[in-house]
Design an enzyme around this catalytic site. Structure first.
Site, PDB file in Angstrom:
ATOM      1  N   GLU A 282       0.820  -1.210   0.000  1.00  0.00           N
ATOM      2  CA  GLU A 282       0.000   0.000   0.000  1.00  0.00           C
ATOM      3  C   GLU A 282       0.861   1.271   0.000  1.00  0.00           C
ATOM      4  OE1 GLU A 282      -4.136   0.030   1.850  1.00  0.00           O
ATOM      5  OE2 GLU A 282      -2.936   1.083   3.336  1.00  0.00           O
ATOM      6  N   GLU A 285       2.090   1.639  -3.433  1.00  0.00           N
ATOM      7  CA  GLU A 285       0.964   2.084  -4.272  1.00  0.00           C
ATOM      8  C   GLU A 285       0.721   3.579  -4.085  1.00  0.00           C
ATOM      9  OE1 GLU A 285      -2.747   0.322  -3.121  1.00  0.00           O
ATOM     10  OE2 GLU A 285      -3.727   0.767  -5.044  1.00  0.00           O
ATOM     11  N   CYS A 302      -8.215  -1.932   4.390  1.00  0.00           N
ATOM     12  CA  CYS A 302      -8.028  -3.062   5.318  1.00  0.00           C
ATOM     13  C   CYS A 302      -9.305  -3.515   6.001  1.00  0.00           C
ATOM     14  CB  CYS A 302      -7.029  -2.670   6.409  1.00  0.00           C
ATOM     15  SG  CYS A 302      -5.418  -2.211   5.771  1.00  0.00           S
ATOM     16  N   SER A 322      -7.406   1.744  -2.204  1.00  0.00           N
ATOM     17  CA  SER A 322      -6.240   0.909  -2.465  1.00  0.00           C
ATOM     18  C   SER A 322      -6.703  -0.446  -2.967  1.00  0.00           C
ATOM     19  CB  SER A 322      -5.424   0.725  -1.184  1.00  0.00           C
ATOM     20  OG  SER A 322      -4.470  -0.300  -1.349  1.00  0.00           O
ATOM     21  N   LYS A 361     -14.914  -9.777   8.961  1.00  0.00           N
ATOM     22  CA  LYS A 361     -13.870 -10.615   8.345  1.00  0.00           C
ATOM     23  C   LYS A 361     -14.457 -11.938   7.867  1.00  0.00           C
ATOM     24  CE  LYS A 361     -10.155  -8.061   8.733  1.00  0.00           C
ATOM     25  NZ  LYS A 361      -9.438  -7.583   7.523  1.00  0.00           N
ATOM     26  N   GLU A 364     -15.745 -11.036   4.529  1.00  0.00           N
ATOM     27  CA  GLU A 364     -14.642 -10.802   3.599  1.00  0.00           C
ATOM     28  C   GLU A 364     -14.048 -12.115   3.089  1.00  0.00           C
ATOM     29  OE1 GLU A 364     -10.863  -9.529   5.269  1.00  0.00           O
ATOM     30  OE2 GLU A 364     -10.670  -8.023   3.701  1.00  0.00           O
ATOM     31  N   GLU A 369     -13.732 -12.797  -4.768  1.00  0.00           N
ATOM     32  CA  GLU A 369     -12.428 -12.304  -5.232  1.00  0.00           C
ATOM     33  C   GLU A 369     -11.271 -12.893  -4.444  1.00  0.00           C
ATOM     34  OE1 GLU A 369     -15.041 -10.682  -4.075  1.00  0.00           O
ATOM     35  OE2 GLU A 369     -15.128  -8.599  -4.755  1.00  0.00           O
ATOM     36  N   CYS A 511      -9.808  -1.476  14.969  1.00  0.00           N
ATOM     37  CA  CYS A 511     -10.055  -2.907  15.176  1.00  0.00           C
ATOM     38  C   CYS A 511     -10.140  -3.273  16.657  1.00  0.00           C
ATOM     39  CB  CYS A 511      -8.962  -3.720  14.503  1.00  0.00           C
ATOM     40  SG  CYS A 511      -8.818  -3.396  12.732  1.00  0.00           S
TER      41      CYS A 511
END
Length: 596
Positions: A282, A285, A302, A322, A361, A364, A369, A511
């Site tokens: 990142e 990037e 994230c 990102s 999560k 996710e 993907e 988090c």
């Protein structure tokens, strides 16, 4: 000099008390060491005065203390025969419609309704039992909702609408028929819910909870053909100890490694490693986009709850996100490729297990993907609470465990990886690396204090090799809206964009305040966990992601270079706009009935 708040003098049960004008009576009483019982009230949320349990008498009149603010001369009585009887009647009416399955309930021992029944000594219910017979909504990959246990306090709605600004759930119907449900007949799985789990955190009973995966983990551990590889997220290490009587913020990562081995896990790695890896990708990037002046501001990716929120409410800003996967998914991808090759283990035999503070999560890990290697990056996600349940089931005395190290190859980490669990942590970690890569110089001071703290939106200007970098950090999705609306408005007006780099975390506090953390999880406890992360960061010998020796080895032997071809195949992803108004088939529709 800060303006001094005006105070008033009241009496509580005859004892004089000086308190700031406008303080809620329930809070004022607490300062006088008087605990007024509550259910719908929570210190982090705006009071609604729904349940009435907090009844008190003020100057001869009965009022709800959670929505009444102190005034000069108030004479407050918090307990008399009428108050005690009224509170008991309210509780009895709630219990008459609440299942009596406390011993089997996931909230057993941590249920506020159960605690209140004990405190008010409710031993029998003088009303006929009324069973609502509503279907349990298991359509979300992250959250289960059982409205048979809902007490109608409205906390979940308050946090969903006003803290997260998602608006996935509402009160429906009236009177005794009132239920909490999604709009337009949708379910948790088909609605705009982002799976952040903050509704779970603030639910006082067992009506909302994470979709459990404990039994799947036990099955994998018992299968001799499977190799179970675990990773632990940064925020878990300063929270799991709470489940075993330890203080919030106490660092227990060495005990977690030891506990996982005693449960039978074959390899124990650390998500802090892949947090460092994320920064390599990142940060690079960001520097590429900054150099080319394209798709700025770069927005971090994230937090999966934040990603779904952006896909739903800010699809026009998706090109700014990102493309990096989260640290959880990056770790899963290198476990199924780099680690599998190094150990000669077929990826099909590996069960990639993650221990996360976050309910989103789970969502996710199931995104289509997330299997660029040909295998799912992560097979099973446990929350911090679920890991605690497994440790208790196994009879492990967690607080007595001796600390152990993680396994090598994918476990060394820097302080930058640790602070990923705090709001502002991803930004600070990225700045540490971006500064040194861009300037070729060592940072004179590692800490970026401008992006620390629990303020909802933090802004700073950082000088990077002569360029003024404008950054913003937001935690809690209603705060994210403030930042994103500024970007959207500037784009629409053709004005210079207000930021170069933005960090967003879905949950208040980052988090450390995730929906899977130990309960209760008020904001003040999240701050203690956050300080635990900063304490570990300051004590580590390596504090910058690009100095992590195992991350360097990963690039040298496998990935080759940050943002290269292989990293883009395994470690990056894409996002899809979601239509919040698209109605999907409700699998519960035929089961749902309005109580007579």
């Amino acid at each position: 000099m800060a303006k001094q708040a005006k105070t008033v003098t009241i009496t509580i049960n005859g004892t004089p008390l000086e308190v700031e004008e406008g303080t809620l009576l329930v809070d004022a009483a607490s300062r006088a060491d008087v605990e007024i019982p509550t259910l719908c009230y929570h210190e982090d949320l705006s009071p609604r005065g729904i349940c009435g349990i907090c009844l008190v008498k003020v100057n001869g009149e009965y009022v709800r203390s959670c929505i009444t603010r102190v005034r000069e001369g108030m004479e407050v009585v918090t307990s008399d025969p009428v108050i005690r009887e009224t509170r008991r009647k309210i509780l009895e009416l709630i219990l008459a419609t609440h299942p009596d399955d406390c011993l089997k309930c996931i909230k057993h021992g941590k249920c506020e309704l159960q605690d209140l029944a004990e405190r008010l000594e409710v031993r029998s219910i003088p009303y006929d039992k009324y069973e609502r017979g509503l279907p349990v909504d298991r359509t979300s990959p992250s959250i289960v909702r059982d409205m048979n246990k809902c007490i109608g306090c409205g906390r979940c709605i308050e946090v969903c609408h006003h803290v997260q600004s998602v608006g996935a759930i509402f009160f429906h119907n009236r009177g005794s028929h009132t239920i909490v449900a999604n709009a337009a007949g949708q379910t948790m799985g088909t609605s705009v819910c982002v799976a952040c789990g903050q509704c779970v955190v603030y639910c006082p009973v067992g009506a909302l909870y994470e979709k459990e995966a404990v039994e799947r983990v036990w099955e994998a551990l018992a299968d001799p053909e499977k190799v179970v590889v675990a990773q632990i997220a940064p925020a878990v290490r300063v929270a799991l100890g709470e489940e075993f009587g330890m203080k919030p913020g106490e660092l227990v990562i060495g005990k977690i490694y030891a506990a996982l081995r005693r449960l039978g896990v074959d390899y124990v790695f650390d998500t802090n490693f892949s947090a460092d890896l994320t920064i390599m990708e990142e940060g690079t990037e960001f520097l590429h986009r900054l150099e080319k002046g394209e798709r700025l501001p770069l927005i971090t990716s994230c937090s999966p709850g934040w990603i779904k929120f952006a896909e739903t409410y800010y699809p026009d800003l998706l090109p700014h996100l990102s493309t990096c996967k989260s640290p959880q998914q990056m770790m899963g991808a290198v476990v199924k490729t780099y680690f599998a090759q190094a150990k000669g283990i077929p990826p099909s035999r590996i069960v990639s297990l993650s221990i996360m503070p976050c309910t989103a999560k789970k969502f996710e890990a199931q995104r289509e993907e997330m299997r660029d290697s040909g295998f799912w990056d992560v097979d099973i996600v446990l929350t911090t609470r679920e890991l605690a349940r497994m440790i208790r089931q196994a009879g492990i005395r967690f607080d007595q465990l001796k600390e152990e190290p993680a396994d090598p190859v994918l476990s060394s980490y820097s302080g930058a990886g640790t602070i990923f669990g705090a709001t502002g942590g991803v930004m600070e970690a990225a700045l540490r690396t971006a500064y040194e890569i861009k300037t070729g110089k060592s940072l004179p001071k590692v800490e970026f204090a401008q992006v620390r703290g629990v303020k909802g939106v933090k802004e700073a200007v950082i000088e990077l090799n002569g360029t003024q970098i404008r950054v913003a950090v937001a935690h809690g999705l209603s705060n994210a809206r403030k930042v994103l609306d500024r970007v959207r408005e500037a784009k629409e007006r053709g004005e210079p964009l207000p930021y170069h780099f933005i960090e967003v975390m879905a949950c208040p506090g980052g988090c450390v305040g995730g929906g899977g953390q130990p309960l209760p999880s008020p904001l003040k406890k999240r701050e203690e966990r956050l300080m635990g992360l900063y304490a570990e960061d300051s004590a580590l010998p390596v504090r910058k992601s690009h100095e992590n020796p195992e991350v360097r080895a990963l690039y040298e032997h496998f990935l080759k270079e940050p943002n290269g071809e292989l990293p883009h195949t395994l470690l990056h992803t894409h996002y899809e706009p979601r239509d919040p108004y698209r109605l999907r088939k409700n699998p519960l529709r035929e089961q749902v009935s309005t109580p007579e």
